[in-house]
Design a protein around this motif. Structure first.
Motif, PDB file in Angstrom:
ATOM      1  N   VAL A  52     116.862   2.109  12.125  1.00 30.10           N
ATOM      2  CA  VAL A  52     117.865   1.165  13.690  1.00 30.10           C
ATOM      3  C   VAL A  52     116.053   1.112  14.397  1.00 30.10           C
ATOM      4  O   VAL A  52     116.174   0.058  15.153  1.00 30.10           O
ATOM      5  N   LEU A  53     116.292   2.959  14.791  1.00 31.63           N
ATOM      6  CA  LEU A  53     114.619   2.557  15.500  1.00 31.63           C
ATOM      7  C   LEU A  53     113.225   2.024  15.237  1.00 31.63           C
ATOM      8  O   LEU A  53     112.692   1.325  16.015  1.00 31.63           O
ATOM      9  N   GLU A  54     113.329   2.008  14.013  1.00 33.48           N
ATOM     10  CA  GLU A  54     111.858   0.884  13.800  1.00 33.48           C
ATOM     11  C   GLU A  54     111.901  -0.622  13.927  1.00 33.48           C
ATOM     12  O   GLU A  54     111.407  -1.204  14.391  1.00 33.48           O
ATOM     13  N   ARG A  55     113.499  -1.071  14.286  1.00 39.70           N
ATOM     14  CA  ARG A  55     113.592  -2.441  13.784  1.00 39.70           C
ATOM     15  C   ARG A  55     113.532  -2.921  15.752  1.00 39.70           C
ATOM     16  O   ARG A  55     111.810  -3.603  15.679  1.00 39.70           O
ATOM     17  N   ALA A  56     113.543  -1.659  15.798  1.00 38.53           N
ATOM     18  CA  ALA A  56     113.798  -1.952  18.311  1.00 38.53           C
ATOM     19  C   ALA A  56     112.480  -1.684  18.024  1.00 38.53           C
ATOM     20  O   ALA A  56     111.640  -2.421  19.043  1.00 38.53           O
ATOM     21  N   PHE A  57     111.448  -0.537  17.547  1.00 38.64           N
ATOM     22  CA  PHE A  57     110.423  -1.021  17.794  1.00 38.64           C
ATOM     23  C   PHE A  57     109.689  -1.659  17.941  1.00 38.64           C
ATOM     24  O   PHE A  57     108.412  -2.410  17.828  1.00 38.64           O
ATOM     25  N   ARG A  58     109.545  -2.063  16.502  1.00 37.14           N
ATOM     26  CA  ARG A  58     108.686  -3.017  15.921  1.00 37.14           C
ATOM     27  C   ARG A  58     109.230  -4.251  16.797  1.00 37.14           C
ATOM     28  O   ARG A  58     108.678  -5.008  17.164  1.00 37.14           O
ATOM     29  N   ARG A  59     110.030  -4.569  17.712  1.00 44.46           N
ATOM     30  CA  ARG A  59     110.391  -5.809  18.490  1.00 44.46           C
ATOM     31  C   ARG A  59     109.704  -5.867  19.414  1.00 44.46           C
ATOM     32  O   ARG A  59     108.398  -6.249  20.347  1.00 44.46           O
ATOM     33  N   ALA A  60     109.859  -3.645  19.856  1.00 44.74           N
ATOM     34  CA  ALA A  60     108.856  -3.800  21.549  1.00 44.74           C
ATOM     35  C   ALA A  60     107.360  -4.291  20.941  1.00 44.74           C
ATOM     36  O   ALA A  60     106.696  -4.370  22.150  1.00 44.74           O
ATOM     37  N   MET A  61     106.919  -3.632  20.063  1.00 52.16           N
ATOM     38  CA  MET A  61     105.548  -3.702  19.834  1.00 52.16           C
ATOM     39  C   MET A  61     105.226  -5.688  20.061  1.00 52.16           C
ATOM     40  O   MET A  61     103.915  -6.068  20.610  1.00 52.16           O
ATOM     41  N   ASP A  62     105.779  -6.727  19.724  1.00 53.94           N
ATOM     42  CA  ASP A  62     106.045  -7.480  19.325  1.00 53.94           C
ATOM     43  C   ASP A  62     105.923  -8.120  21.014  1.00 53.94           C
ATOM     44  O   ASP A  62     105.465  -9.479  21.383  1.00 53.94           O
ATOM     45  N   GLY A  63     106.501  -7.677  21.785  1.00 50.11           N
ATOM     46  CA  GLY A  63     107.218  -7.818  23.286  1.00 50.11           C
ATOM     47  C   GLY A  63     106.462  -7.095  24.105  1.00 50.11           C
ATOM     48  O   GLY A  63     106.131  -7.153  25.269  1.00 50.11           O
ATOM     49  N   LEU A  64     105.317  -6.695  23.884  1.00 51.57           N
ATOM     50  CA  LEU A  64     104.479  -5.332  24.438  1.00 51.57           C
ATOM     51  C   LEU A  64     103.455  -6.872  25.663  1.00 51.57           C
ATOM     52  O   LEU A  64     103.245  -7.826  25.819  1.00 51.57           O
ATOM     53  N   TYR A  65     103.766  -6.462  26.884  1.00 48.42           N
ATOM     54  CA  TYR A  65     102.716  -6.402  27.455  1.00 48.42           C
ATOM     55  C   TYR A  65     102.035  -5.350  29.027  1.00 48.42           C
ATOM     56  O   TYR A  65     102.582  -4.919  28.683  1.00 48.42           O
ATOM     57  N   MET A  66     101.463  -6.311  29.846  1.00 48.37           N
ATOM     58  CA  MET A  66     101.011  -5.438  30.905  1.00 48.37           C
ATOM     59  C   MET A  66     101.141  -5.048  32.046  1.00 48.37           C
ATOM     60  O   MET A  66     100.995  -6.594  32.377  1.00 48.37           O
ATOM     61  N   VAL A  67     101.797  -5.047  32.748  1.00 51.62           N
ATOM     62  CA  VAL A  67     101.420  -4.546  34.719  1.00 51.62           C
ATOM     63  C   VAL A  67     100.406  -3.924  35.174  1.00 51.62           C
ATOM     64  O   VAL A  67      99.765  -3.109  34.384  1.00 51.62           O
ATOM     65  N   PHE A  68     100.431  -4.452  37.000  1.00 46.39           N
ATOM     66  CA  PHE A  68      99.348  -2.914  37.403  1.00 46.39           C
ATOM     67  C   PHE A  68      99.437  -2.930  38.365  1.00 46.39           C
ATOM     68  O   PHE A  68     100.081  -3.429  38.976  1.00 46.39           O
ATOM     69  N   GLN A  69      98.984  -1.661  39.319  1.00 46.37           N
ATOM     70  CA  GLN A  69      99.133  -1.130  40.099  1.00 46.37           C
ATOM     71  C   GLN A  69      98.156  -0.887  40.789  1.00 46.37           C
ATOM     72  O   GLN A  69      97.429   0.151  40.623  1.00 46.37           O
ATOM     73  N   PRO A  70      97.965  -0.995  42.319  1.00 51.03           N
ATOM     74  CA  PRO A  70      96.957  -0.974  43.017  1.00 51.03           C
ATOM     75  C   PRO A  70      97.002   0.338  43.284  1.00 51.03           C
ATOM     76  O   PRO A  70      97.902   1.197  43.902  1.00 51.03           O
ATOM     77  N   ILE A  71      96.145   0.965  43.502  1.00 51.47           N
ATOM     78  CA  ILE A  71      95.213   1.857  43.956  1.00 51.47           C
ATOM     79  C   ILE A  71      93.729   1.878  44.864  1.00 51.47           C
ATOM     80  O   ILE A  71      93.488   0.543  44.703  1.00 51.47           O
ATOM     81  N   VAL A  72      94.911   2.168  45.961  1.00 47.27           N
ATOM     82  CA  VAL A  72      93.954   1.278  47.281  1.00 47.27           C
ATOM     83  C   VAL A  72      92.615   2.332  48.174  1.00 47.27           C
ATOM     84  O   VAL A  72      93.070   3.258  47.550  1.00 47.27           O
ATOM     85  N   SER A  73      91.442   2.089  48.792  1.00 45.96           N
ATOM     86  CA  SER A  73      91.275   3.055  50.169  1.00 45.96           C
ATOM     87  C   SER A  73      91.085   3.161  50.970  1.00 45.96           C
ATOM     88  O   SER A  73      91.635   1.692  52.030  1.00 45.96           O
TER      89      SER A  73
END
Ligand code: C2E
Ligand code: CA
Ligand code: CA
Length: 350
Positions: A23-44
């Motif tokens: 079950v975990l393996e299937r969920a993980f495979r779906r998760a890998m197919d739906g990976l994307y990146m978000v970004f958070q600013p670091i400010v000076s």
């Protein structure tokens, strides 16, 4: 639960290894197919500018939506290396669309340090290594690598910079200073939360800021949520800040709302959000700091190299502020050498 030390002498927990989990393996495979990146600013804070973004992974798979669940599934299924590759490629693809001059901080799970792809000069992330700071945390013990120093050196040779993540989170963070010689450390948000009301953490952060300044290490304070935390951190010598106060992580690349820089600032040409008065105050602070650094009474001792850099940076900032102020008021710019400063008297540290 009992523990034993096996033949290797390594303390082992007496728990059976987890069996297969389809079950975990299937969920993980779906998760890998739906990976994307978000970004958070670091400010000076002094520059009122975004200087970097931290890349954080997300997945469309609801069962593993939280990164801690995603990573424990990857660990359990021995998939840290393939997932790390996908994350690094995902970041590399977005580098060319990032605002000019900002760096991208990329988290590296300890398990990824065993992946040859990380050290491959031809890999997509290595090709943009000069824009990348690799965040390494001791939440995952680095002791598994007897050659950690060489691995880090190989990454630096490719052009990556290194950050120690989660300093102060209760792991062996301080030893990583010596072992990794990082360019950056990130203070864990457990140190930051409510810092305005906690003198002990204030002392600690002031000392860490001072020690890092002496060592030439830049410090990011992470998880800044309130203006009170921000102002306390700035007073303690923190300049690089990250947290929900500035922006939540979002698809590439979120901006910081003008109002966050400070409510009383209004927009002025060429600067993100300031008034001439704010300019003047900054000029005053920069000049005060510069005069403090010049050490005219000889009472303070400085490391000559660090001081030269510091004086240079402060001087340039002060001059930039003067130029901006003149321009805002439609006055001619400075003559070369108009602002002459006494030569700094530098004393060697004992
Ligand atoms: P981290 O590296 O310490 O990342 C910072 C976490 O704090 C992020 O959680 C971020 O969304 C959250 N955060 C930022 N500002 C604030 C704030 O002001 N308040 C609060 N309460 N939280 C804030 P996230 O994205 O859920 O990530 C959790 C952890 O998962 C990360 O902690 C990191 O250890 C791991 N992780 C996330 N993305 C990646 C990745 O791409 N690669 C690797 N190896 N690990 C990742
Ligand atoms: Ca991180
Ligand atoms: Ca962190």
């Amino acid at each position: 639960m009992s523990t034993n030390t096996g033949e290797s002498g390594v303390l082992a927990l007496d728990v059976p290894a987890p069996g297969p989990d389809p079950v975990l393996e299937r969920a993980f495979r779906r998760a890998m197919d739906g990976l994307y990146m978000v970004f958070q600013p670091i400010v000076s804070w002094t520059e009122r500018e975004i200087v970097a973004y931290e890349a954080l992974v997300r997945t469309c798979e609801p069962e593993l939506a939280r990164p801690d669940l995603l990573f424990s599934a990857a660990e359990r299924l021995d998939m840290i290396i393939p997932m790390g590759r996908r994350i690094r490629r995902g970041v590399a693809q977005l580098v060319s669309t990032a605002p000019e001059r900002v760096s991208l901080f990329v988290n590296v799970h300890g398990g990824e340090l065993a992946d040859p792809d990380l050290y491959d000069p031809a890999s997509p992330l290595s090709r943009v290594a000069h824009r990348i700071v690799l965040e390494i945390t001791e939440r995952w013990s680095l002791d598994r690598f007897h050659d950690i120093g060489e691995r880090i050196r190989a990454l630096r040779d490719l052009g990556f910079r290194v950050a120690v993540d989660d300093l102060g989170a209760g792991y062996a963070g301080l030893t990583s200073f010596a072992r990794l010689r990082p360019e950056v450390v990130k203070l864990d948000m457990s140190l930051i939360r409510g810092v305005n009301e906690d003198p002990t953490r204030q002392h600690l952060i002031r000392s860490l800021n001072g020690a890092c300044r002496d060592l030439g290490i830049r410090v990011v304070a992470e998880g800044v949520e309130t203006k009170e935390e921000r102002d306390t951190l700035v007073a303690l010598g923190s300049n690089l800040l990250q947290g929900y106060l500035f922006s939540k992580p979002a698809r590439a690349f979120p901006v910081v709302e003008t109002a966050v820089w400070d409510a009383e600032y209004t927009h002025v040409k060429g600067w993100p959000a300031r008034t001439a008065q704010a300019e003047l105050l900054e000029l005053r602070d920069a000049l005060n700091a510069l005069l403090g650094t010049l050490n005219t009474d000889g009472a303070t001792r400085y490391d000559p190299t660090a001081t030269a850099t510091e004086v240079g940076a402060l001087g340039r900032r002060a001059l930039r502020s003067v130029e901006a102020l003149l321009a805002t008021n439609n006055l001619p710019s400075l003559e070369p050498g108009a602002l002459s400063l006494p030569a700094p008297k530098l004393a060697k540290t004992a």
